[in-house]
Write a protein that holds these residues in place. Sequence first.
Motif, mmCIF file in Angstrom:
data_model
loop_
_atom_site.group_PDB
_atom_site.id
_atom_site.type_symbol
_atom_site.label_atom_id
_atom_site.label_comp_id
_atom_site.label_asym_id
_atom_site.label_seq_id
_atom_site.Cartn_x
_atom_site.Cartn_y
_atom_site.Cartn_z
ATOM 1 N N VAL A 183 1.884 -2.285 -41.990
ATOM 2 C CA VAL A 183 2.221 -1.001 -42.638
ATOM 3 C C VAL A 183 2.162 0.183 -41.672
ATOM 4 O O VAL A 183 2.824 1.199 -41.872
ATOM 5 C CB VAL A 183 1.301 -0.691 -43.850
ATOM 6 N N ASP A 184 1.377 0.046 -40.588
ATOM 7 C CA ASP A 184 1.292 1.144 -39.625
ATOM 8 C C ASP A 184 2.324 1.010 -38.507
ATOM 9 O O ASP A 184 2.319 1.788 -37.550
ATOM 10 C CB ASP A 184 -0.114 1.198 -38.999
ATOM 11 N N GLY A 185 3.153 -0.005 -38.602
ATOM 12 C CA GLY A 185 4.193 -0.192 -37.582
ATOM 13 C C GLY A 185 3.703 -0.976 -36.382
ATOM 14 O O GLY A 185 4.417 -1.107 -35.382
ATOM 15 N N LYS A 186 2.502 -1.520 -36.462
ATOM 16 C CA LYS A 186 1.955 -2.306 -35.342
ATOM 17 C C LYS A 186 2.524 -3.728 -35.395
ATOM 18 O O LYS A 186 2.630 -4.321 -36.470
ATOM 19 C CB LYS A 186 0.427 -2.345 -35.463
ATOM 20 N N GLU A 187 2.899 -4.268 -34.219
ATOM 21 C CA GLU A 187 3.477 -5.619 -34.214
ATOM 22 C C GLU A 187 2.450 -6.685 -34.572
ATOM 23 O O GLU A 187 1.306 -6.642 -34.111
ATOM 24 C CB GLU A 187 4.098 -5.927 -32.844
ATOM 25 N N LEU A 188 2.873 -7.642 -35.371
ATOM 26 C CA LEU A 188 1.995 -8.737 -35.787
ATOM 27 C C LEU A 188 2.437 -10.024 -35.088
ATOM 28 O O LEU A 188 3.596 -10.157 -34.696
ATOM 29 C CB LEU A 188 2.092 -8.928 -37.306
ATOM 30 N N LEU A 227 15.517 -1.937 -37.224
ATOM 31 C CA LEU A 227 15.861 -1.687 -38.623
ATOM 32 C C LEU A 227 14.772 -2.317 -39.499
ATOM 33 O O LEU A 227 14.476 -3.507 -39.376
ATOM 34 C CB LEU A 227 17.210 -2.331 -38.972
ATOM 35 N N ARG A 228 14.178 -1.493 -40.347
ATOM 36 C CA ARG A 228 13.179 -2.024 -41.292
ATOM 37 C C ARG A 228 13.942 -2.688 -42.429
ATOM 38 O O ARG A 228 14.780 -2.064 -43.066
ATOM 39 C CB ARG A 228 12.313 -0.898 -41.841
ATOM 40 N N THR A 229 13.644 -3.957 -42.693
ATOM 41 C CA THR A 229 14.444 -4.684 -43.686
ATOM 42 C C THR A 229 13.904 -4.522 -45.104
ATOM 43 O O THR A 229 14.610 -4.817 -46.060
ATOM 44 C CB THR A 229 14.468 -6.194 -43.362
ATOM 45 N N GLY A 230 12.635 -4.115 -45.216
ATOM 46 C CA GLY A 230 12.035 -4.061 -46.559
ATOM 47 C C GLY A 230 11.683 -5.447 -47.079
ATOM 48 O O GLY A 230 11.260 -5.598 -48.216
ATOM 49 N N ASP A 231 11.868 -6.461 -46.244
ATOM 50 C CA ASP A 231 11.497 -7.818 -46.647
ATOM 51 C C ASP A 231 10.146 -8.181 -46.039
ATOM 52 O O ASP A 231 9.903 -7.946 -44.854
ATOM 53 C CB ASP A 231 12.557 -8.829 -46.186
ATOM 54 N N VAL A 232 9.302 -8.760 -46.878
ATOM 55 C CA VAL A 232 7.968 -9.153 -46.437
ATOM 56 C C VAL A 232 8.045 -10.625 -46.031
ATOM 57 O O VAL A 232 8.494 -11.460 -46.815
ATOM 58 C CB VAL A 232 6.955 -8.952 -47.583
ATOM 59 N N VAL A 233 7.660 -10.899 -44.784
ATOM 60 C CA VAL A 233 7.861 -12.259 -44.254
ATOM 61 C C VAL A 233 6.656 -12.739 -43.439
ATOM 62 O O VAL A 233 5.776 -11.957 -43.080
ATOM 63 C CB VAL A 233 9.116 -12.331 -43.326
ATOM 64 N N LYS A 234 6.678 -14.052 -43.174
ATOM 65 C CA LYS A 234 5.811 -14.638 -42.147
ATOM 66 C C LYS A 234 6.764 -15.205 -41.103
ATOM 67 O O LYS A 234 7.868 -15.628 -41.453
ATOM 68 C CB LYS A 234 5.010 -15.808 -42.710
ATOM 69 N N ILE A 235 6.355 -15.212 -39.835
ATOM 70 C CA ILE A 235 7.198 -15.836 -38.810
ATOM 71 C C ILE A 235 6.382 -16.926 -38.113
ATOM 72 O O ILE A 235 5.243 -16.683 -37.676
ATOM 73 C CB ILE A 235 7.700 -14.799 -37.770
ATOM 74 N N SER A 274 0.401 -14.467 -40.555
ATOM 75 C CA SER A 274 0.417 -13.008 -40.696
ATOM 76 C C SER A 274 1.608 -12.588 -41.551
ATOM 77 O O SER A 274 2.737 -13.018 -41.321
ATOM 78 C CB SER A 274 0.532 -12.339 -39.326
ATOM 79 N N VAL A 275 1.317 -11.729 -42.527
ATOM 80 C CA VAL A 275 2.363 -11.261 -43.431
ATOM 81 C C VAL A 275 2.680 -9.803 -43.103
ATOM 82 O O VAL A 275 1.775 -8.974 -42.994
ATOM 83 C CB VAL A 275 1.900 -11.376 -44.906
ATOM 84 N N GLY A 276 3.942 -9.495 -42.902
ATOM 85 C CA GLY A 276 4.319 -8.116 -42.583
ATOM 86 C C GLY A 276 5.774 -7.880 -42.926
ATOM 87 O O GLY A 276 6.430 -8.720 -43.557
ATOM 88 N N GLU A 277 6.289 -6.723 -42.493
ATOM 89 C CA GLU A 277 7.695 -6.418 -42.760
ATOM 90 C C GLU A 277 8.559 -6.930 -41.601
ATOM 91 O O GLU A 277 8.233 -6.724 -40.425
ATOM 92 C CB GLU A 277 7.883 -4.903 -42.912
ATOM 93 N N ILE A 316 20.996 -11.197 -32.523
ATOM 94 C CA ILE A 316 19.946 -10.588 -33.356
ATOM 95 C C ILE A 316 18.571 -10.878 -32.746
ATOM 96 O O ILE A 316 18.317 -12.000 -32.288
ATOM 97 C CB ILE A 316 19.977 -11.176 -34.794
ATOM 98 N N GLU A 317 17.704 -9.857 -32.734
ATOM 99 C CA GLU A 317 16.293 -10.042 -32.379
ATOM 100 C C GLU A 317 15.445 -9.668 -33.581
ATOM 101 O O GLU A 317 15.827 -8.796 -34.363
ATOM 102 C CB GLU A 317 15.906 -9.135 -31.207
ATOM 103 N N THR A 318 14.275 -10.291 -33.694
ATOM 104 C CA THR A 318 13.405 -10.042 -34.840
ATOM 105 C C THR A 318 11.997 -9.687 -34.378
ATOM 106 O O THR A 318 11.596 -10.040 -33.264
ATOM 107 C CB THR A 318 13.295 -11.312 -35.707
ATOM 108 N N ALA A 319 11.252 -9.011 -35.237
ATOM 109 C CA ALA A 319 9.829 -8.775 -35.006
ATOM 110 C C ALA A 319 9.169 -8.572 -36.352
ATOM 111 O O ALA A 319 9.844 -8.383 -37.375
ATOM 112 C CB ALA A 319 9.613 -7.575 -34.089
ATOM 113 N N LEU A 320 7.829 -8.620 -36.325
ATOM 114 C CA LEU A 320 7.047 -8.492 -37.552
ATOM 115 C C LEU A 320 6.123 -7.293 -37.375
ATOM 116 O O LEU A 320 5.444 -7.183 -36.347
ATOM 117 C CB LEU A 320 6.224 -9.789 -37.715
ATOM 118 N N ILE A 321 6.092 -6.378 -38.348
ATOM 119 C CA ILE A 321 5.200 -5.217 -38.213
ATOM 120 C C ILE A 321 4.331 -5.051 -39.465
ATOM 121 O O ILE A 321 4.707 -5.487 -40.554
ATOM 122 C CB ILE A 321 5.976 -3.899 -37.940
#
Length: 509
Positions: A339-344, A379-387, A350-353, A332-337
Amino acid sequence: MDSTIMDYNLNIRAIFWRVEKLYSNQEIISRTYEGIKRYTYRDFSLRVRKLASFLKQKGLAGERIATIAWNTHRHLELYFAVPLLNGILHTVNVRFHPTEMDYVIKEMGDKAIFKDKDIEYKNDSITSFILDEKYDEEVEVQEPFAEFPDVDEKQGAIACFTSGTTGKPKGVIYSHRSVFIHSLSLMAKDVLGISSSDTVMTIVPMFHISGWDTPFASLMTGARLVLPGPRPKAEDIVNMIKSFGVTIAIAAPTVWIDVVHYVEKEKGDLSPLKAVVTGGAEPPLGLIKKLSEYGVKTYHAWGMTETEAIATINKSDDINRLSEQGYPIPGIETALIDVDGKELPWDGRSVGELVVRGAFVTKRYFNSPSNILHNNTWLRTGDVVKIKEDGSIKVVDRLKDLIKSGGEWISSVDLENAIMSYEKVLEAAVVGVPDEKWGERPVAFVVKKPGVEVTEEEIINYLKSLNMFAKWQLPDKIIFIDSIPKTSTGKLDKKAMREMVKKFIEKKG
Ligand code: AMP
């Protein structure tokens, strides 16, 4: 340049080879209506071969087969026999409403249903088998199926529909390869670390995301597997832990809340349990601490139907970090985006999806041609997270459940956890309700512990004393109820709760 490695399908047959050849004296223990069934991997493998012949005789080889069943050895035999014949095992959620069952069975085009006897569901248009002793006998007289096909690893093996709080359920189909790789990943020491010296108890339902693949992972590595059968209660779970020497058990936080409550009431303990794997919702810190007092470690997992269950894990020794959902498991790989789909950035602030990709992540739903991936990749998880910088994920909220008040966000999860940390509270859930002035305001539902009295004012004062929330973030109203409404997979049913608040307000006029 091509590699020089042979083509080898990562399929259920490759798992079955290990079960049949390597660990023949290891045990599977299953709680059924007829009592406890114990048999060896050797006997299990023979039954799988006989069941395959039974399926073939009934014209069901290579077909889609529905199960509506609890965690038992009979269900496990179908887990192998159906995909081994290149069919798809569709595990129907036993908590679905019969009309939902009709819908998913039709949608999948299932050719037969294998059902436990206590589950009320009737479908006259499809052949049905009841998983009872008569069925056992019919399977027993079959000749063992000789040679299973080497199914292409990309073929579907197991189908599961997400419960969803709105709309029709959506189907996800796991491939032979995804089951193999996910199970392998679960075995890793830094993931669940299941080994042949473990006794594993899969309490999470085998009808939802194949028991998080833990039955497959256990059998792949030769662990003793305990299946707790129909409607296990806290007492049954504790008895099985003791009687069968369970070392690692997998269940949602609500189950562990019940178990700990039962053990406290009975002044018992949880030995020889070493670890619980929990997820599907964030386990309250109070629960993790209680388990630790009983000498039990918490492995906190995060995942979705669309990620074939476990996708991240936290096994920290620091209890205070265990509410983090942790690190992506191998595959599994993860990333944070935003609302405009820009990586955070991964900076812990930083809080994002959360978006994920990997070897067991869904790219589209069954019967739907459209790819659901963001940029055809994530895959957009719909979960709001910080990494955090080190990659550890912390779920802050779910997109649909964030409460927006006066243009500012309130985390319902934080409020729920804070309320649940109060000693008199058993369970809590917070929902956003429409408010003319602020857009939305939080309302809390609280289940108090049995035998104690608690007031709204007391809980609000407790929340204030924690110094975690601004005044405007505190719930406007606390409603005491006997139990929190849950969806068919045991998640907080926020939709039902919003309806309850609406009715509550209407009644007050
Ligand atoms: P489901 O597909 O029904 O398993 O639901 C998946 C969703 O459950 C995720 O998108 C999260 O919102 C939630 N979830 C799963 N595991 C956790 C966890 N460990 N902590 C918080 N939320 C979780």
